[in-house]
Write a protein that holds these residues in place. Structure first.
Motif, PDB file in Angstrom:
ATOM      1  N   LEU A  20       0.829  -1.209   0.000  1.00 32.79           N
ATOM      2  CA  LEU A  20       0.000   0.000   0.000  1.00 32.79           C
ATOM      3  C   LEU A  20       0.865   1.262   0.000  1.00 32.79           C
ATOM      4  O   LEU A  20       0.549   2.244  -0.671  1.00 32.79           O
ATOM      5  CB  LEU A  20      -0.925   0.001   1.226  1.00 32.79           C
ATOM      6  N   THR A  22       3.750   1.589  -1.273  1.00 27.26           N
ATOM      7  CA  THR A  22       4.341   1.736  -2.606  1.00 27.26           C
ATOM      8  C   THR A  22       3.351   2.348  -3.590  1.00 27.26           C
ATOM      9  O   THR A  22       3.701   3.212  -4.400  1.00 27.26           O
ATOM     10  CB  THR A  22       4.793   0.359  -3.137  1.00 27.26           C
ATOM     11  N   VAL A  23       2.101   1.909  -3.477  1.00 27.44           N
ATOM     12  CA  VAL A  23       1.080   2.389  -4.417  1.00 27.44           C
ATOM     13  C   VAL A  23       0.566   3.770  -4.015  1.00 27.44           C
ATOM     14  O   VAL A  23       0.399   4.658  -4.859  1.00 27.44           O
ATOM     15  CB  VAL A  23      -0.094   1.371  -4.460  1.00 27.44           C
ATOM     16  N   TRP A  24       0.327   3.959  -2.718  1.00 30.21           N
ATOM     17  CA  TRP A  24      -0.272   5.200  -2.215  1.00 30.21           C
ATOM     18  C   TRP A  24       0.820   6.022  -1.522  1.00 30.21           C
ATOM     19  O   TRP A  24       0.856   6.142  -0.305  1.00 30.21           O
ATOM     20  CB  TRP A  24      -1.398   4.853  -1.240  1.00 30.21           C
ATOM     21  N   ARG A  25       1.716   6.593  -2.293  1.00 28.09           N
ATOM     22  CA  ARG A  25       2.915   7.226  -1.758  1.00 28.09           C
ATOM     23  C   ARG A  25       2.624   8.426  -0.870  1.00 28.09           C
ATOM     24  O   ARG A  25       3.342   8.692   0.080  1.00 28.09           O
ATOM     25  CB  ARG A  25       3.832   7.638  -2.910  1.00 28.09           C
ATOM     26  N   GLN A  26       1.593   9.186  -1.211  1.00 33.79           N
ATOM     27  CA  GLN A  26       1.310  10.384  -0.424  1.00 33.79           C
ATOM     28  C   GLN A  26       0.936  10.039   1.013  1.00 33.79           C
ATOM     29  O   GLN A  26       1.085  10.860   1.913  1.00 33.79           O
ATOM     30  CB  GLN A  26       0.160  11.169  -1.074  1.00 33.79           C
ATOM     31  N   ARG A  27       0.435   8.848   1.246  1.00 33.38           N
ATOM     32  CA  ARG A  27       0.006   8.414   2.588  1.00 33.38           C
ATOM     33  C   ARG A  27       0.953   7.349   3.149  1.00 33.38           C
ATOM     34  O   ARG A  27       0.579   6.592   4.047  1.00 33.38           O
ATOM     35  CB  ARG A  27      -1.409   7.837   2.524  1.00 33.38           C
ATOM     36  N   ALA A  28       2.169   7.286   2.613  1.00 25.10           N
ATOM     37  CA  ALA A  28       3.084   6.205   3.011  1.00 25.10           C
ATOM     38  C   ALA A  28       3.382   6.218   4.510  1.00 25.10           C
ATOM     39  O   ALA A  28       3.409   5.160   5.162  1.00 25.10           O
ATOM     40  CB  ALA A  28       4.381   6.318   2.217  1.00 25.10           C
ATOM     41  N   ILE A  31       0.301   5.006   6.474  1.00 30.53           N
ATOM     42  CA  ILE A  31       0.166   3.554   6.280  1.00 30.53           C
ATOM     43  C   ILE A  31       1.245   2.817   7.083  1.00 30.53           C
ATOM     44  O   ILE A  31       0.981   1.779   7.701  1.00 30.53           O
ATOM     45  CB  ILE A  31       0.286   3.216   4.776  1.00 30.53           C
ATOM     46  N   GLU A 106       8.564   8.463   0.804  1.00 28.46           N
ATOM     47  CA  GLU A 106       8.179   7.538  -0.269  1.00 28.46           C
ATOM     48  C   GLU A 106       9.198   6.420  -0.451  1.00 28.46           C
ATOM     49  O   GLU A 106       8.838   5.300  -0.827  1.00 28.46           O
ATOM     50  CB  GLU A 106       8.037   8.328  -1.575  1.00 28.46           C
TER      51      GLU A 106
END
Length: 484
Positions: A20, A22-28, A31, A106
């Motif tokens: 997640l 990796t895919v949703w970098r802005q919320r890394a 997460i 990121e």
């Protein structure tokens, strides 16, 4: 919910978090710490399950043992997973403030959660090939995280770390190739049952010990550790010193006392103990002479790993309850070092962000500027020296007692010399930190940076020192000759 599911969740949650992030970098970052918190909760659940329902063994996908991925959780594995999850959680909370640029987040969080996945999978692996896979995953993610230091020294240290890790993995792979050719299986239980005392068994044991000694930086194979641990970002240094080298040590314990038990001898144990003794003396002396705080902490890790190996020759000659108590003391010492050293590296990171360096001679005024961080360093120092009430004190006490009872008094000399050197380098550090300056500006440090370091330091001292008795009851559920 199925009790065995706790074994799967402590691995799948950080892996899912890595995907997640990796895919949703802005919320890394969000997460990352949520995944770490959930994984820590599952680690507590796993320990509770092992205590109340016994050893958990799981074959993923329904494949019979020896063909598919088998997971195994006993008291020792559950304790190591809990230790890893708590350190990862503390470092995760810290890292949210430590990294300032979005690009750093990121890059950091996917690798960080992959490292946590590899650690938990390694502690719970039930066969030798899965251990090899997790060792590779652990080495690659740890090397990449070390390179996030971005400076030339960090990149050079990361490359050396990667090459050394690959060499250790090759030795390990050669050993499991020999075992598979001889016994047709890589399941730890089946190999332990079929193992014969012959040259092939000896070759496999020595290859595995050599490969894992490289990975745990056992003297004289420690050359890669100080530059890697001292040049990585602070939360990465904390994990490398507290967890990654402990993973290799954990495998040595499992292989020595379970899989290869028929082949181990007091002579070989004394060779390991002698290497540990030299690590204690050389690592402590180098820490005393270190000019930088992170380098001091890194050399201290070399010494603390030496103490762990010194338990082996004493465990070889003890039996029954005495052996059980000494084994628990060894695990307690490992836990204490993990929490103390991660706290020290996190505190060093705060100091570097405040002062722009970690040169020990130039840390005067630290107590005035960062009193809580200095307190953390003092608490970590108590555990590294082995003073009461830390868990390390109990570990050293049992080591001392066993050395006298078995007549192996020479280990006592090393223990005393190492403790005196540790006292010297800790007090040297605190002496500079307590240096008074006429006027010092108090920096603003987020509580989320100082509190994780404080919590880990308190765990190493008061938590493990006053609550250590539970550890022996947890380890009573450790399998013998089963799992890795």
């Amino acid at each position: 919910m199925n009790e065995a599911a706790s074994v799967v969740w402590v691995i799948s949650l950080p892996l899912l978090g890595a995907l997640l992030a990796t895919v949703w970098r802005q919320r890394a970052a969000t997460i990352g710490w949520i995944s770490s918190a959930l994984t820590a909760g599952c680690a507590v659940w796993l320990l509770w399950v092992v205590q109340h329902a016994g050893v958990q063994q799981l074959a993923l996908g329904g494949w019979e043992i020896g063909l598919g991925i088998s997971l195994y959780a006993d008291g020792l594995a559950a304790v190591m997973v809990l230790m890893s999850s708590l350190v990862v959680l503390g470092c995760s909370v810290y890292a949210r403030q430590y990294f300032r640029a979005q690009r750093q987040h990121e890059l950091f969080w996917p690798l960080w959660l992959l490292l946590a996945t590899a650690l938990n999978a390694l502690f719970l692996a039930g066969d030798l090939f899965n251990v090899y896979v997790t060792l590779e995953l652990l080495g690659i993610s740890a090397s990449a995280l070390t390179a996030l230091g971005a400076k030339r020294a960090a990149l050079r240290a990361a490359l050396r770390y990667l090459v050394v890790g690959l060499l250790g993995s090759m030795l390990y792979l050669m050993a499991i190739t020999l075992l598979y050719a001889a016994y047709g299986t890589l399941n730890a239980v089946q190999i332990a049952e079929a193992l014969q005392v012959n040259p092939l068994g000896w070759a496999a044991l020595l290859l595995m010990l050599a490969g894992l000694a490289l990975k745990m930086a056992l003297f004289p194979l420690h050359f890669w550790l100080p530059p890697a641990h001292s040049n990585a970002p602070a939360p990465v240094s904390a994990a490398l010193s507290a967890l990654v080298v402990k993973a290799a040590f954990y495998l040595v314990v499992r292989l020595w006392f379970e899989v290869f038990a028929p082949l181990t001898t007091p002579l070989l144990a004394n060779v390991l103990g002698a290497l540990g003794a030299m690590a204690v003396l050389w690592g402590s002396w180098s820490a005393l002479r270190a000019e930088r705080l992170k380098l001091l902490a890194a050399y201290s890790s070399v010494a603390q790993l030496g103490y762990l190996v010194m338990f082996f020759p004493l465990l070889m000659v003890l039996e029954g309850e005495a052996r059980h108590w000494l084994f628990g003391a060894m695990v307690l010492f490992a836990l204490s070092h993990a929490f103390a050293k991660s706290a020290l590296f996190l505190a060093a990171g705060i100091l570097m962000q405040y002062a722009g360096h970690d040169r020990i001679r130039e840390l005067s005024g630290t107590t005035q500027a960062l009193p809580l961080t200095t307190f953390v360093i003092a608490l970590a120092g108590i555990a590294l020296v082995g003073l009461p009430p830390s868990g390390a004190f109990l570990g050293k006490w049992y080591l001392l007692d066993a050395a006298f009872k078995t007549g192996q008094w020479w280990w006592v000399l090393v223990l005393v010399a190492g403790s005196l050197l540790a006292t010297a380098y800790v007090f040297r550090l605190l002496g500079h930190a307590f240096g008074h300056l006429p006027a010092v500006k108090r920096p603003i440090v987020a509580a989320t940076q100082e509190m994780p370091a404080l919590a880990l330091a308190l765990l190493a001292t008061f938590g493990l020192g006053l609550g250590a008795m539970s550890l022996w009851s947890w380890l009573a559920h450790t399998g013998t000759g089963a799992g890795l």
